[in-house]
Every structure is written in C-alpha cells, then in structure tokens.
Design a protein around this motif. Structure first.
Motif, mmCIF file in Angstrom:
data_model
loop_
_atom_site.group_PDB
_atom_site.id
_atom_site.type_symbol
_atom_site.label_atom_id
_atom_site.label_comp_id
_atom_site.label_asym_id
_atom_site.label_seq_id
_atom_site.Cartn_x
_atom_site.Cartn_y
_atom_site.Cartn_z
ATOM 1 N N SER A 6 13.897 -22.746 12.630
ATOM 2 C CA SER A 6 14.065 -21.488 11.901
ATOM 3 C C SER A 6 13.213 -20.407 12.525
ATOM 4 O O SER A 6 12.298 -20.678 13.306
ATOM 5 N N CYS A 7 13.512 -19.185 12.125
ATOM 6 C CA CYS A 7 12.647 -18.064 12.473
ATOM 7 C C CYS A 7 11.384 -18.173 11.609
ATOM 8 O O CYS A 7 11.251 -19.090 10.800
ATOM 9 N N CYS A 9 10.275 -16.308 9.033
ATOM 10 C CA CYS A 9 10.445 -16.080 7.590
ATOM 11 C C CYS A 9 11.496 -16.993 6.960
ATOM 12 O O CYS A 9 11.604 -17.057 5.737
ATOM 13 N N GLN A 11 14.846 -16.730 7.281
ATOM 14 C CA GLN A 11 16.149 -16.090 7.068
ATOM 15 C C GLN A 11 17.208 -16.665 8.014
ATOM 16 O O GLN A 11 18.390 -16.688 7.689
ATOM 17 N N VAL A 12 16.793 -17.120 9.190
ATOM 18 C CA VAL A 12 17.684 -17.757 10.164
ATOM 19 C C VAL A 12 17.220 -19.204 10.317
ATOM 20 O O VAL A 12 16.087 -19.452 10.732
ATOM 21 N N THR A 50 21.926 -21.200 7.351
ATOM 22 C CA THR A 50 21.943 -19.877 6.723
ATOM 23 C C THR A 50 23.202 -19.164 7.213
ATOM 24 O O THR A 50 23.782 -19.563 8.229
ATOM 25 N N ALA A 54 23.079 -13.636 9.044
ATOM 26 C CA ALA A 54 21.634 -13.513 8.803
ATOM 27 C C ALA A 54 20.897 -13.198 10.096
ATOM 28 O O ALA A 54 19.811 -12.629 10.078
ATOM 29 N N ALA A 55 21.496 -13.581 11.229
ATOM 30 C CA ALA A 55 20.890 -13.316 12.538
ATOM 31 C C ALA A 55 21.556 -12.108 13.182
ATOM 32 O O ALA A 55 22.777 -11.999 13.196
ATOM 33 N N CYS A 70 16.130 -12.853 14.142
ATOM 34 C CA CYS A 70 16.022 -12.464 12.740
ATOM 35 C C CYS A 70 15.688 -10.978 12.641
ATOM 36 O O CYS A 70 14.684 -10.528 13.210
ATOM 37 N N ARG A 72 14.570 -9.496 10.093
ATOM 38 C CA ARG A 72 13.417 -9.315 9.200
ATOM 39 C C ARG A 72 12.098 -9.581 9.933
ATOM 40 O O ARG A 72 11.222 -8.733 9.953
ATOM 41 N N CYS A 73 11.958 -10.775 10.540
ATOM 42 C CA CYS A 73 10.673 -11.113 11.170
ATOM 43 C C CYS A 73 10.689 -10.931 12.689
ATOM 44 O O CYS A 73 9.640 -10.963 13.323
#
Length: 115
Positions: A6-7, A9, A11-12, A50, A54-55, A70, A72-73
């Motif tokens: 995962s990333c 956070c 999210q991915v 996910t 999301a990516a 991601c 977000r992060c």
C-alpha cells in the motif's frame, strides 16, 4: 508467497503472489527522483484492494508506462505497462510491500537513462 502492499496512508492498496529474486533500481529521471525499487509481474496477478481510481496516473517521455501513485500521500505504489512481448505487466514498488526485508533483496541496477 502472498504479499500485501500500500501507499503510506492506505488509499492505494493491493496484493499479489510471487517470489522475490531481485529488485530493479532504475536511473531514469522519474525513478531516480522517487527512489523506488521495482519488481515486475503479469498485471493480472496484481489484485487491487482499493478502487482503481484511488490511484492517480502519471506518464512522461513516450507515455507507455502508467505510473500509479496516491494523490493524498504522494507515494508511488506501482506502475503499469507492457513488456517487450506486448504482455501487460505491473511494476510493484517493493518499498511499499508489507514485511519485506529489503536488505536481503539483491538489487539489479538498470540504465533507464539510456532508453
């Protein structure tokens, strides 16, 4: 062996099966800046946990590799493209894989600048 990745956070996130023999360190303008270590597998073996959207996607140069990160992060988790035979492949950033001992993984240095 089955792995999850995962990333930062979460999210991915995705999972896959395989055996790590080595990782690839590329010196192209993208890989050098982000510092990823890559491991390749057929794209159908990478299972997203996910939603695909999301990516975010980024392409450059010849626009043949979809660099997935991601939004977000900012962590680059994997990429998608084709191998020289035209097969769909994924390039997992092994730094995102849970429980993997990176110090035990041989690193192959690839001259991506020469492409």
């Amino acid at each position: 062996m089955k792995y999850k990745a995962s990333c930062h956070c979460g999210q991915v996130a995705f999972e896959f099966e395989g055996e790590f023999k080595e990782a690839l360190a590329c010196n192209c303008s993208m890989c050098q800046r982000r510092g990823s270590l890559l491991w390749f597998l057929p794209r159908e073996q990478l299972q997203l946990l996910t939603p695909e959207d999301a990516a975010a996607r980024y392409t450059f140069n010849k626009h043949v590799i979809q660099h997935r990160f991601c939004p977000r992060c900012g962590i680059h988790a994997y990429g998608e493209g084709q191998d020289p035979k035209g097969q769909q492949v994924a390039a997992v950033n092994v730094r995102c894989v849970e429980g993997l001992d990176l110090d035990a993984l041989p690193i192959h240095h690839f001259d991506g600048r020469a492409l």
